[in-house]
Design a protein around this motif. Structure first.
Motif: not given
Length: 304
Positions: A199-201, A240-248, A292-302
């Motif tokens: 979903l975050d993509c 757009g598609k290209d920006e989604m591809y870049q993980m905006y 994957g980008l910034l949200r993908c590489s994080t697991l927020p705890l607090v």
């Protein structure tokens, strides 16, 4: 003990797990790719190097610490890609859910041992095996929980289909006080511009009432329209598609007014600043080659 607290995507971040690119292993073979964008770069010979990815992640860690965030890192496993910590677990309220991920990635969850040991055992939830779910598809948003899913009969054919309808029902049962809203996502094993891996993509809230959105990521137009109506067209940054591809849409909020973004996202970063956000720009384009980008590489705890 660690008192987990995640109510939404943008409240002030206090504690997070950031993945690691150290000892991420050799370039995978085409048959080992988890997603079509990784496959594209494997075949093109442009798959990112461990050194470049590790440097990008350390830059991210520096920004998080600048804002006083406590940053945990997973125990480094030899020749294992541990960048995307969002895939392996997620937190809603005071519960940490183990994601039922691709079996080969099970050891990544165990590498969170330092964090797991600091959480009361009753607050760590292990969904049953029929529940397929990954953190990139799960977005707590105060009274809501937004979940990306795929319900097609060909679900087993898509390595990119990560969260099933059983998982939507399971999360709804865990949080009867929340409104669980699911969204059917477009899936492709071969075309990264036609694939919303999570979903975050294709969607992410920012601030208190704004969102980044990509219409083609949604299979059902009325579900996309629900988000437009909920946030208001004037509060949406459509990509757009290209920006989604870049993980905006895969930026990361440290606070309601602070967003970490990729430095090349010129159009998005200008919009965010025009909306009053502080934008922390960092290089993350090499990691983006793995869909994957910034949200993908994080697991927020607090968050508070």
């Amino acid at each position: 003990m660690l008192e987990l607290n995640i109510q939404n995507e943008t409240s002030r971040l206090r504690t997070v797990v950031l993945g690691t690119a150290i000892s991420s292993g050799p370039v995978p073979g085409p048959h080992d790719a988890y997603d079509p964008k990784s496959l594209e770069h494997i075949l093109a010979g442009t798959y990112p190097t461990e050194g470049d990815m590790a440097e990008e992640m350390e830059g991210f860690a520096t920004v998080l610490k600048k804002y006083g965030v406590t940053v945990y890192r997973p125990r480094v496993l030899r020749d294992c890609n541990q960048i995307f910590s969002r895939d392996i677990a997620f937190v809603i309220e005071n519960k940490l859910f183990k994601a039922n991920i691709l079996p080969i990635r099970e050891k990544e969850f165990l590498a969170l041992g330092e964090v797991l040991d600091s959480i009361p055992p009753e607050n760590i939830i292990y969904p049953p095996p029929e529940v397929h779910i990954e953190g990139g598809d799960v977005m707590p948003w105060d009274d809501y929980i937004f979940i990306g899913t795929y319900s097609g009969a060909d679900y087993p054919d898509y390595i990119t289909a990560r969260t099933n309808p059983v998982a939507v029902d399971y999360i709804a049962a865990q949080f009867p006080n929340k409104i669980v809203k699911s969204f059917e996502l477009r899936k492709s094993n071969i075309d990264p511009k036609e694939n919303a891996l999570h979903l975050d993509c294709c969607f992410q809230p920012v601030g208190s009432n704004k969102a980044i959105l990509h219409k083609n990521g949604f299979l059902v137009e009325s579900e996309y329209q629900w988000l437009v109506d909920y946030f208001g067209r004037e509060n949406i940054f459509e990509i757009g598609k290209d920006e989604m591809y870049q993980m905006y849409s895969n930026v990361f909020s440290i606070a309601p007014d602070v967003v970490v973004s990729e430095k090349n996202f010129t159009r998005l970063n200008r919009w965010l600043r025009d909306q009053g956000f502080t934008v922390e720009e960092i290089p993350y384009a090499e990691i983006a080659k793995q869909e994957g980008l910034l949200r993908c590489s994080t697991l927020p705890l607090v968050r508070v």
